[in-house]
Scaffold this motif. Structure first.
Motif, PDB file in Angstrom:
ATOM      1  N   GLU A 110       0.825  -1.207   0.000  1.00 22.84           N
ATOM      2  CA  GLU A 110       0.000   0.000   0.000  1.00 22.84           C
ATOM      3  C   GLU A 110       0.858   1.255   0.000  1.00 22.84           C
ATOM      4  OE1 GLU A 110      -3.890   1.980   2.173  1.00 22.84           O
ATOM      5  OE2 GLU A 110      -2.957   0.206   3.068  1.00 22.84           O
ATOM      6  N   ILE A 111       1.972   1.232   0.713  1.00 22.60           N
ATOM      7  CA  ILE A 111       2.875   2.389   0.694  1.00 22.60           C
ATOM      8  C   ILE A 111       3.423   2.611  -0.710  1.00 22.60           C
ATOM      9  CG2 ILE A 111       5.089   3.283   1.536  1.00 22.60           C
ATOM     10  CD1 ILE A 111       4.486   1.852   4.194  1.00 22.60           C
ATOM     11  N   GLU A 112       3.754   1.506  -1.401  1.00 26.73           N
ATOM     12  CA  GLU A 112       4.204   1.623  -2.795  1.00 26.73           C
ATOM     13  C   GLU A 112       3.130   2.280  -3.650  1.00 26.73           C
ATOM     14  OE1 GLU A 112       6.966   1.133  -4.246  1.00 26.73           O
ATOM     15  OE2 GLU A 112       8.153  -0.374  -3.202  1.00 26.73           O
ATOM     16  N   ASP A 113       1.885   1.831  -3.502  1.00 29.64           N
ATOM     17  CA  ASP A 113       0.790   2.408  -4.275  1.00 29.64           C
ATOM     18  C   ASP A 113       0.560   3.874  -3.917  1.00 29.64           C
ATOM     19  OD1 ASP A 113       0.431   0.034  -5.558  1.00 29.64           O
ATOM     20  OD2 ASP A 113      -1.491  -0.470  -4.635  1.00 29.64           O
ATOM     21  N   PHE A 114       0.618   4.179  -2.628  1.00 27.84           N
ATOM     22  CA  PHE A 114       0.429   5.555  -2.181  1.00 27.84           C
ATOM     23  C   PHE A 114       1.494   6.468  -2.791  1.00 27.84           C
ATOM     24  CE2 PHE A 114       1.444   9.006   0.781  1.00 27.84           C
ATOM     25  CZ  PHE A 114       0.208   9.603   0.916  1.00 27.84           C
ATOM     26  N   PHE A 115       2.727   6.000  -2.789  1.00 28.27           N
ATOM     27  CA  PHE A 115       3.808   6.808  -3.346  1.00 28.27           C
ATOM     28  C   PHE A 115       3.606   7.038  -4.836  1.00 28.27           C
ATOM     29  CE2 PHE A 115       7.940   6.956  -5.519  1.00 28.27           C
ATOM     30  CZ  PHE A 115       8.446   8.135  -4.979  1.00 28.27           C
ATOM     31  N   GLN A 116       3.265   5.965  -5.566  1.00 31.97           N
ATOM     32  CA  GLN A 116       3.061   6.103  -7.006  1.00 31.97           C
ATOM     33  C   GLN A 116       1.893   7.043  -7.313  1.00 31.97           C
ATOM     34  OE1 GLN A 116       5.071   5.046  -9.326  1.00 31.97           O
ATOM     35  NE2 GLN A 116       6.410   4.027  -7.855  1.00 31.97           N
ATOM     36  N   TRP A 117       0.892   7.047  -6.464  1.00 33.31           N
ATOM     37  CA  TRP A 117      -0.267   7.914  -6.677  1.00 33.31           C
ATOM     38  C   TRP A 117       0.040   9.360  -6.305  1.00 33.31           C
ATOM     39  CZ3 TRP A 117      -3.725  10.985  -3.886  1.00 33.31           C
ATOM     40  CH2 TRP A 117      -4.930  11.300  -4.548  1.00 33.31           C
ATOM     41  N   SER A 243      14.769   3.907   0.503  1.00 33.45           N
ATOM     42  CA  SER A 243      13.425   3.977   1.094  1.00 33.45           C
ATOM     43  C   SER A 243      13.088   5.368   1.615  1.00 33.45           C
ATOM     44  CB  SER A 243      13.300   2.965   2.232  1.00 33.45           C
ATOM     45  OG  SER A 243      14.241   3.243   3.262  1.00 33.45           O
ATOM     46  N   LEU A 244      14.065   6.262   1.686  1.00 32.13           N
ATOM     47  CA  LEU A 244      13.859   7.582   2.285  1.00 32.13           C
ATOM     48  C   LEU A 244      12.722   8.341   1.612  1.00 32.13           C
ATOM     49  CD1 LEU A 244      14.827   9.884   4.212  1.00 32.13           C
ATOM     50  CD2 LEU A 244      16.390  10.589   2.388  1.00 32.13           C
ATOM     51  N   GLN A 245      12.713   8.391   0.284  1.00 32.62           N
ATOM     52  CA  GLN A 245      11.735   9.192  -0.444  1.00 32.62           C
ATOM     53  C   GLN A 245      10.308   8.712  -0.185  1.00 32.62           C
ATOM     54  OE1 GLN A 245      12.537   9.543  -4.621  1.00 32.62           O
ATOM     55  NE2 GLN A 245      10.969  11.089  -4.949  1.00 32.62           N
ATOM     56  N   LYS A 246      10.112   7.408  -0.135  1.00 27.85           N
ATOM     57  CA  LYS A 246       8.766   6.876   0.050  1.00 27.85           C
ATOM     58  C   LYS A 246       8.283   7.052   1.487  1.00 27.85           C
ATOM     59  CE  LYS A 246       9.471   3.718  -3.776  1.00 27.85           C
ATOM     60  NZ  LYS A 246       9.692   2.335  -4.235  1.00 27.85           N
ATOM     61  N   LEU A 247       9.187   6.885   2.445  1.00 28.26           N
ATOM     62  CA  LEU A 247       8.809   7.125   3.842  1.00 28.26           C
ATOM     63  C   LEU A 247       8.473   8.599   4.060  1.00 28.26           C
ATOM     64  CD1 LEU A 247      11.472   4.953   5.723  1.00 28.26           C
ATOM     65  CD2 LEU A 247       9.042   4.437   5.406  1.00 28.26           C
ATOM     66  N   ILE A 248       9.260   9.486   3.472  1.00 30.79           N
ATOM     67  CA  ILE A 248       9.013  10.922   3.612  1.00 30.79           C
ATOM     68  C   ILE A 248       7.666  11.295   3.000  1.00 30.79           C
ATOM     69  CG2 ILE A 248       9.736  13.203   2.796  1.00 30.79           C
ATOM     70  CD1 ILE A 248      11.346  12.285   5.160  1.00 30.79           C
ATOM     71  N   CYS A 249       7.326  10.694   1.877  1.00 29.39           N
ATOM     72  CA  CYS A 249       6.048  10.986   1.226  1.00 29.39           C
ATOM     73  C   CYS A 249       4.880  10.668   2.159  1.00 29.39           C
ATOM     74  CB  CYS A 249       5.938  10.177  -0.059  1.00 29.39           C
ATOM     75  SG  CYS A 249       4.417  10.440  -0.991  1.00 29.39           S
ATOM     76  N   VAL A 250       4.920   9.504   2.798  1.00 29.06           N
ATOM     77  CA  VAL A 250       3.860   9.119   3.735  1.00 29.06           C
ATOM     78  C   VAL A 250       3.855  10.037   4.953  1.00 29.06           C
ATOM     79  CG1 VAL A 250       3.049   7.293   5.274  1.00 29.06           C
ATOM     80  CG2 VAL A 250       3.869   6.713   2.988  1.00 29.06           C
ATOM     81  N   LEU A 251       5.032  10.276   5.530  1.00 29.44           N
ATOM     82  CA  LEU A 251       5.122  11.053   6.765  1.00 29.44           C
ATOM     83  C   LEU A 251       4.723  12.509   6.554  1.00 29.44           C
ATOM     84  CD1 LEU A 251       8.434   9.500   8.098  1.00 29.44           C
ATOM     85  CD2 LEU A 251       6.160   9.239   9.117  1.00 29.44           C
TER      86      LEU A 251
END
Length: 435
Positions: A110-117, A243-251
């Motif tokens: 889901e984090i992968e999908d959230f980042f791509q979206w 993984s930094l970019q995707k974690l930052i996007c969620v946070l």
């Protein structure tokens, strides 16, 4: 170490992150089916620490009147799956044809999908470039020798669709020409007059405005070299920690919903948040946490547990320099100007050791509480089996309001980019103003 309740704990710094050595990049953990929009593999382990903890936080997460639950709800219109079953409460980044796996693997997906979206589209990038070009042209008319540089999240690529643009103007003036630029921005009808503010008494004088055509917010400062240096530092950490970019996007979205993403509301600056994630990854006890295939769900939960429950805010400071470490606040204070003391969330600036990056985050306790709340929500979600109509794990703590969805749709319609232009712009990124 000592937590906020005064409980003494003697735990070495890396052990703050609850890993017992299970899983890892070479473990035979289950893998999910490779799909076009899910192309990362990830191990599925997650272990909570066996050490019992006292947590001063309540389940609802309220140190003050500020709520830890999302401010607005995401788009949750009913959708039909391939089995003709009505699926409700799906967030906009979720595909009803591909339900998520159970546990932390599903959270990773889901984090992968959230980042791509969430990652800005070519149209959104084009629109921002246009804003920068208009402001740069305005500045060049007044001061032809001045240079305009982009810094902050737009330059590093760690920005949300609604993030501000940070610009710095470099030149020579006897006094900062804030009012001169203010008049020029109004005369050329770039800034929305209601939003234009000159903060000439701030520690870092800036002009804040909202672009009249695009509604993008812009902050303009003068002769601030540190902002430009931080861009290169963040780019280096992006390469070191995939993984930094995707974690930052969620946070970032998580904090945005709770009004904890700006220092003037007591929250975390983008730079502060990035350094917290970098420190978390630097001190991770398992080396494969920096692997591109690391489980993002595990990492996100561990981040929330570290800064929501285990980190000692009273006596411990974060150091990023070198390989990273936790140090005493007394050690940080040695490099500070006379009369300055470390803040509750004390992060030593790797570019300027005497500077405490967290000094303006007076709402650090609210941030801590929000992280604690998020950990408990995700921990509960990954242990439950999802059914038809059940909320996804990530959407329990992160949502996107309908206004943002409508705004992004408006951008795609107003600033269309064809495939040929997308390829050309991908070659030109990042935008080259002020290089």
């Amino acid at each position: 170490m000592q937590n906020l309740d005064g409980d003494v704990k003697t735990m070495p710094a890396p052990s703050y992150i609850p890993l017992e050595g299970l899983g890892g990049r070479n473990s035979p953990g289950p893998r999910y089916i490779n799909r076009p929009h899910r192309h990362q593999n990830a191990s599925t382990y997650y272990n909570r620490t066996k050490r019992k903890r006292d947590s001063s936080s309540c389940s609802t997460g309220n140190y003050s009147g500020r709520s830890d639950s999302p401010r607005t709800s995401s788009q949750a219109s009913p959708q039909k799956s391939n089995t003709n079953t009505i699926v409700t409460n799906l967030p906009p980044w979720s595909d009803p044809l591909y339900p998520y796996s159970r546990g932390t693997l599903g959270l990773h997906q889901e984090i992968e999908d959230f980042f791509q979206w969430m990652v800005p589209s070519a149209e959104e990038h084009r629109m921002r470039v246009g804003v920068v070009d208009r402001i740069e042209n305005c500045i060049k008319v007044i001061w032809p020798a001045a240079q305009v540089h982009i810094f902050g999240s737009f330059k590093t690529g760690l920005y949300l669709p609604t993030s501000d643009i940070d610009l710095v103007v470099v030149g020579r003036w006897e006094a900062l020409p804030l009012r001169t630029l203010e008049r020029a921005l109004l005369d050329r009808k770039i800034a929305d007059p209601i939003t234009l503010k000159v903060l000439d008494k701030a520690s870092v004088p800036i002009i804040k405005l909202t672009d009249k055509d695009t509604k993008i917010k812009v902050d303009i400062s003068f002769n601030m070299a540190n902002g430009l240096k931080s861009v290169e530092l963040v780019k280096m950490y992006k390469k070191q920690f995939p993984s930094l970019q995707k974690l930052i996007c969620v946070l970032k979205q998580f904090l945005l919903q709770r009004d904890l993403n700006e220092v003037f509301t007591g929250g975390l600056s983008s730079y502060c948040l990035i350094l917290m994630v970098v420190s978390f990854l630097q001190l991770h006890p398992r080396s494969d946490s920096a692997d591109p295939a690391a489980n993002l769900g595990v990492l996100l939960m561990e981040f929330f547990e570290l800064y929501g429950r285990n980190f000692n805010y009273l006596t411990t400071a974060i150091r990023i320099r070198g390989d990273g470490s936790y140090i005493s606040k007394e050690e940080v204070q040695v490099d500070m100007p006379p009369g300055h003391r470390p803040s509750l969330l004390c992060i030593e600036d790797p570019l300027q050791p005497g500077n405490d990056v967290g000094k303006s985050s007076y709402g650090a306790l609210q941030v801590r509480q929000a992280f604690d709340y998020a950990y408990s929500q995700l921990n509960r979600a990954v242990r439950q089996s999802g059914g038809v109509g059940a909320s996804t794990a990530l959407s329990r703590i992160v949502q996107v309001d309908q206004e943002t969805i409508n705004y992004r749709n408006w951008i795609r319609q107003t600033f269309p980019v064809d495939d040929e232009e997308i390829g050309k712009e991908n070659q030109e990124k990042p935008h080259a103003v002020g290089k």
